[in-house]
Design a protein around this motif. Structure first.
Motif, PDB file in Angstrom:
ATOM      1  N   THR A   1     -16.893  74.711  88.646  1.00 49.44           N
ATOM      2  CA  THR A   1     -15.745  75.168  89.431  1.00 49.44           C
ATOM      3  C   THR A   1     -14.468  74.485  88.978  1.00 49.44           C
ATOM      4  O   THR A   1     -13.426  75.120  88.784  1.00 49.44           O
ATOM      5  CB  THR A   1     -15.979  74.901  90.927  1.00 49.44           C
ATOM      6  OG1 THR A   1     -17.111  75.651  91.367  1.00 49.44           O
ATOM      7  CG2 THR A   1     -14.761  75.288  91.753  1.00 49.44           C
ATOM      8  N   SER A   2     -14.546  73.171  88.798  1.00 54.56           N
ATOM      9  CA  SER A   2     -13.376  72.409  88.365  1.00 54.56           C
ATOM     10  C   SER A   2     -12.913  72.827  86.978  1.00 54.56           C
ATOM     11  O   SER A   2     -11.710  72.984  86.715  1.00 54.56           O
ATOM     12  CB  SER A   2     -13.710  70.914  88.370  1.00 54.56           C
ATOM     13  OG  SER A   2     -12.632  70.144  87.881  1.00 54.56           O
ATOM     14  N   LEU A   3     -13.866  73.052  86.064  1.00 54.34           N
ATOM     15  CA  LEU A   3     -13.515  73.440  84.702  1.00 54.34           C
ATOM     16  C   LEU A   3     -12.857  74.813  84.683  1.00 54.34           C
ATOM     17  O   LEU A   3     -11.839  75.011  84.002  1.00 54.34           O
ATOM     18  CB  LEU A   3     -14.763  73.437  83.824  1.00 54.34           C
ATOM     19  CG  LEU A   3     -14.566  73.883  82.369  1.00 54.34           C
ATOM     20  CD1 LEU A   3     -13.557  72.999  81.654  1.00 54.34           C
ATOM     21  CD2 LEU A   3     -15.906  73.893  81.626  1.00 54.34           C
ATOM     22  N   VAL A   4     -13.422  75.776  85.403  1.00 55.37           N
ATOM     23  CA  VAL A   4     -12.828  77.114  85.425  1.00 55.37           C
ATOM     24  C   VAL A   4     -11.411  77.067  85.976  1.00 55.37           C
ATOM     25  O   VAL A   4     -10.483  77.667  85.411  1.00 55.37           O
ATOM     26  CB  VAL A   4     -13.708  78.084  86.244  1.00 55.37           C
ATOM     27  CG1 VAL A   4     -12.981  79.415  86.472  1.00 55.37           C
ATOM     28  CG2 VAL A   4     -15.026  78.329  85.526  1.00 55.37           C
ATOM     29  N   ASP A   5     -11.207  76.333  87.052  1.00 52.21           N
ATOM     30  CA  ASP A   5      -9.860  76.222  87.610  1.00 52.21           C
ATOM     31  C   ASP A   5      -8.901  75.582  86.617  1.00 52.21           C
ATOM     32  O   ASP A   5      -7.755  76.020  86.465  1.00 52.21           O
ATOM     33  CB  ASP A   5      -9.892  75.406  88.902  1.00 52.21           C
ATOM     34  CG  ASP A   5     -10.368  76.218  90.095  1.00 52.21           C
ATOM     35  OD1 ASP A   5     -10.400  77.471  89.999  1.00 52.21           O
ATOM     36  OD2 ASP A   5     -10.708  75.620  91.128  1.00 52.21           O
ATOM     37  N   HIS A   6      -9.364  74.546  85.939  1.00 52.32           N
ATOM     38  CA  HIS A   6      -8.548  73.883  84.923  1.00 52.32           C
ATOM     39  C   HIS A   6      -8.161  74.854  83.808  1.00 52.32           C
ATOM     40  O   HIS A   6      -6.989  74.919  83.400  1.00 52.32           O
ATOM     41  CB  HIS A   6      -9.317  72.694  84.344  1.00 52.32           C
ATOM     42  CG  HIS A   6      -8.870  72.252  82.998  1.00 52.32           C
ATOM     43  ND1 HIS A   6      -7.684  71.600  82.778  1.00 52.32           N
ATOM     44  CD2 HIS A   6      -9.452  72.392  81.769  1.00 52.32           C
ATOM     45  CE1 HIS A   6      -7.545  71.348  81.483  1.00 52.32           C
ATOM     46  NE2 HIS A   6      -8.605  71.827  80.859  1.00 52.32           N
ATOM     47  N   LEU A   7      -9.120  75.630  83.321  1.00 46.37           N
ATOM     48  CA  LEU A   7      -8.845  76.544  82.214  1.00 46.37           C
ATOM     49  C   LEU A   7      -7.895  77.661  82.629  1.00 46.37           C
ATOM     50  O   LEU A   7      -6.993  78.034  81.872  1.00 46.37           O
ATOM     51  CB  LEU A   7     -10.149  77.124  81.684  1.00 46.37           C
ATOM     52  CG  LEU A   7     -11.110  76.104  81.048  1.00 46.37           C
ATOM     53  CD1 LEU A   7     -12.411  76.770  80.657  1.00 46.37           C
ATOM     54  CD2 LEU A   7     -10.467  75.426  79.843  1.00 46.37           C
ATOM     55  N   LEU A   8      -8.077  78.204  83.818  1.00 47.01           N
ATOM     56  CA  LEU A   8      -7.195  79.269  84.271  1.00 47.01           C
ATOM     57  C   LEU A   8      -5.797  78.742  84.540  1.00 47.01           C
ATOM     58  O   LEU A   8      -4.796  79.408  84.243  1.00 47.01           O
ATOM     59  CB  LEU A   8      -7.771  79.933  85.525  1.00 47.01           C
ATOM     60  CG  LEU A   8      -9.110  80.644  85.334  1.00 47.01           C
ATOM     61  CD1 LEU A   8      -9.564  81.292  86.637  1.00 47.01           C
ATOM     62  CD2 LEU A   8      -9.030  81.685  84.236  1.00 47.01           C
TER      63      LEU A   8
END
Length: 302
Positions: free
Chosen positions: A30-37
């Protein structure tokens, strides 16, 4: 509909966050996806090489696709890596990815078995026929042991579901010829060559380094679109140290996870065997994390 509409242009070959026991870390994901977006990605490649696909079970791959698709919620395309050396298994994974919410499929050429070009053609067509999802071929002969020939690529480009290719072969003259003679959209799959591929007409990037530097990649794509070559050159050069550090000791997953954990984006740097952790010294890791942090925070050349 263009390939950019189907897949995006600034794609990230995502790592798969894991807990110390090797299980998938959903909070980390979840944290990685938010970071990438947040930092500019518009396409997320799940369960590819950098995502340690060979170590993932079918259930885990489905879990990843569902979690990323839910978290992205239409803000980016979700592209699922499905390729294996067996056509029946690959077709099964294509169906599962479609059911799990993937927007597209990344189809690597069969590895180890070394089929003929006719076999590659039949394999890719069979998988592309299996679902209605758009397919991005993945040509990476230094891993699979076998390249797609230009003739095979041109024939596959006529399939109604095959729209793009992630080119990790690195043969720019061949790529430029096929860009000019087929409708296939090219995506650079070698971070060292992002600038020359985009300048030659590639549609976008599928980048490992973008786990840390999606912002500069977005700026690079914008610079190419506006014909601002000096800015594009500076942006590309600014990422060279990060790209080199991520891939210097292995494939990109271990060092990328280590840097993301150092930055607090994911909680742990765990990888699964046969990959191993701890390939960077503490000082190398701090330097890598600081450089990447400056790059994605600013989105401009450093």
């Amino acid at each position: 509909m263009t390939a950019a509409d189907l897949f995006g242009t600034n794609l990230v070959a995502m790592v798969t966050p894991m807990n110390p026991d090797g299980s998938i870390s959903l909070p980390g994901l979840t944290s990685l996806v938010d970071h990438l977006l947040t930092t500019g990605a518009d396409g997320l490649v799940v369960a590819g090489t950098t995502g340690e696909a060979p170590t993932l079970t079918d259930a885990e791959t489905t879990q990843l696709i569902q979690a990323v698709a839910t978290q992205a919620n239409g803000r980016a395309k979700v592209i699922a890596g499905i390729g294996t050396y067996d056509t029946a298994t690959t077709t099964h994974r294509a169906h599962a990815a479609e059911a799990a919410g993937a927007d597209g499929l990344l189809l690597v050429t069969p590895y180890y078995s070394k089929p003929t070009q006719a076999g590659l053609l039949a394999h890719c067509r069979a998988v592309a026929d299996a679902t209605t999802l758009p397919v991005m071929l993945y040509d990476v002969p230094h891993r699979t042991g076998l390249a797609l020939s230009p003739t095979t690529i041109a024939e596959l480009a006529t399939h109604p579901h095959i729209h793009a290719i992630k080119d990790a072969k690195g043969d720019l003259p061949e790529a430029m010829t096929l860009m000019a003679t087929t409708s296939l959209a090219y995506y650079c799959g070698i971070d060292d060559l992002n600038l020359p591929y985009l300048a030659a007409g590639a549609t976008g990037l599928v980048s490992v380094t973008a786990n840390l530097t999606a912002g500069p990649n977005a700026a690079l794509l914008d610079a190419i679109r506006t014909s601002d070559l000096p800015t594009a050159q500076a942006l590309h050069r600014s990422q060279i140290p990060t790209t080199t550090a991520l891939t210097a000791t292995s494939q990109g997953a271990p060092n990328t996870k280590a840097a993301l954990a150092e930055l607090g984006v994911i909680p742990h740097a765990t990888v699964r065997l046969p990959l191993i952790e701890g390939q960077l010294s503490a000082s190398e890791l701090r330097t890598l994390a600081a450089t990447a942090n400056a790059l994605f925070a600013a989105g401009t050349p450093q």
